[in-house]
Design a protein around this motif. Structure first.
Motif, PDB file in Angstrom:
ATOM      1  N   GLN A  75       2.130  -7.358  -0.229  1.00 20.21           N
ATOM      2  CA  GLN A  75       1.916  -6.338   0.818  1.00 20.21           C
ATOM      3  C   GLN A  75       2.011  -5.131   0.004  1.00 20.21           C
ATOM      4  O   GLN A  75       2.756  -4.660  -0.527  1.00 20.21           O
ATOM      5  CB  GLN A  75       2.849  -6.445   1.854  1.00 20.21           C
ATOM      6  N   ARG A  76       0.924  -4.028   0.299  1.00 24.45           N
ATOM      7  CA  ARG A  76       0.874  -2.716  -0.382  1.00 24.45           C
ATOM      8  C   ARG A  76       1.491  -1.669   0.703  1.00 24.45           C
ATOM      9  O   ARG A  76       1.564  -1.812   1.824  1.00 24.45           O
ATOM     10  CB  ARG A  76      -0.573  -2.093  -0.432  1.00 24.45           C
ATOM     11  N   TYR A  77       2.587  -1.017   0.196  1.00 27.34           N
ATOM     12  CA  TYR A  77       3.317   0.228   1.014  1.00 27.34           C
ATOM     13  C   TYR A  77       3.029   1.321   0.215  1.00 27.34           C
ATOM     14  O   TYR A  77       2.915   1.444  -0.993  1.00 27.34           O
ATOM     15  CB  TYR A  77       4.853  -0.302   0.851  1.00 27.34           C
ATOM     16  N   GLU A  78       2.937   2.296   0.931  1.00 23.22           N
ATOM     17  CA  GLU A  78       2.698   3.698   0.616  1.00 23.22           C
ATOM     18  C   GLU A  78       3.802   4.682   1.271  1.00 23.22           C
ATOM     19  O   GLU A  78       3.672   4.612   2.320  1.00 23.22           O
ATOM     20  CB  GLU A  78       1.413   4.199   0.627  1.00 23.22           C
ATOM     21  N   GLU A 106       9.893  -1.512   3.704  1.00 25.79           N
ATOM     22  CA  GLU A 106       9.363   0.151   3.890  1.00 25.79           C
ATOM     23  C   GLU A 106      10.667   0.934   3.805  1.00 25.79           C
ATOM     24  O   GLU A 106      10.458   2.002   3.637  1.00 25.79           O
ATOM     25  CB  GLU A 106       8.616   0.200   5.077  1.00 25.79           C
ATOM     26  N   ASP A 107      11.701   0.222   3.740  1.00 32.12           N
ATOM     27  CA  ASP A 107      13.151   1.096   3.807  1.00 32.12           C
ATOM     28  C   ASP A 107      13.574   0.970   2.185  1.00 32.12           C
ATOM     29  O   ASP A 107      13.883   0.082   1.546  1.00 32.12           O
ATOM     30  CB  ASP A 107      14.095   0.329   4.492  1.00 32.12           C
ATOM     31  N   MET A 108      12.983   2.168   1.558  1.00 35.14           N
ATOM     32  CA  MET A 108      13.120   2.189   0.097  1.00 35.14           C
ATOM     33  C   MET A 108      13.735   3.591  -0.562  1.00 35.14           C
ATOM     34  O   MET A 108      13.880   4.338   0.547  1.00 35.14           O
ATOM     35  CB  MET A 108      11.725   2.012  -0.580  1.00 35.14           C
ATOM     36  N   GLU A 109      14.068   3.508  -1.592  1.00 32.00           N
ATOM     37  CA  GLU A 109      14.551   4.729  -2.402  1.00 32.00           C
ATOM     38  C   GLU A 109      14.302   4.523  -3.816  1.00 32.00           C
ATOM     39  O   GLU A 109      14.090   3.639  -4.243  1.00 32.00           O
ATOM     40  CB  GLU A 109      16.076   4.841  -2.187  1.00 32.00           C
TER      41      GLU A 109
END
Length: 142
Positions: A75-78, A106-109
């Motif tokens: 799955q691609r996330y932007e 989607e919860d990233m850093e």
């Protein structure tokens, strides 16, 4: 004298409230961070700009944050990183290490791109106000 007692008590109570709020913020930030156990590499696809002008007419500073693209389980996330910098720390096409929550990718850093925890700042302010209030009450009531 009554006013000094009132102000000292107000400072002490305000400080205690800040300490509690700071602890809550710190615990929540630690819990969020503890869920980000997934590792991947992201690519900077855009640079987001934000001018921090208060009036809207004269920008006081332009801040930059990378918008990154990454893949988790096909799955691609932007996503735009929440940390803004001036000057810009990133360049288009740059690969960056990323931490994400496997249950909510989607919860990233961006790894290593952290700021001082707001909870710690609030906690320190609370300690300052509490000590100022306690000192004022001690001075008035001794």
């Amino acid at each position: 004298m009554i006013i000094l007692i009132f102000v000292g008590g107000l400072f002490a109570l305000m400080g205690l409230a800040f300490i509690v709020i700071g602890i809550v913020f710190s615990v929540k930030a630690k819990n969020r961070k503890s869920h980000r156990t997934g590792h991947t590499t992201a690519t900077v696809v855009r640079i987001s700009e934000d001018d921090s002008s208060l009036t809207g007419s004269y920008p006081t500073a332009v801040m930059y944050a990378p918008v990154v693209e990454y893949w988790v389980n096909g799955q691609r996330y932007e996503k735009c990183n929440k940390m803004y910098h001036a000057p810009c720390k990133y360049s288009l096409g740059q690969n960056v290490p990323l931490l994400y929550d496997p249950d909510r990718p989607e919860d990233m850093e961006i790894e290593g791109d952290t700021a001082v925890n707001a909870g710690v700042v609030i906690l320190v302010l609370g300690a300052f106000f509490s000590m100022a209030g306690a000192a004022m009450l001690y001075y008035v009531l001794k």
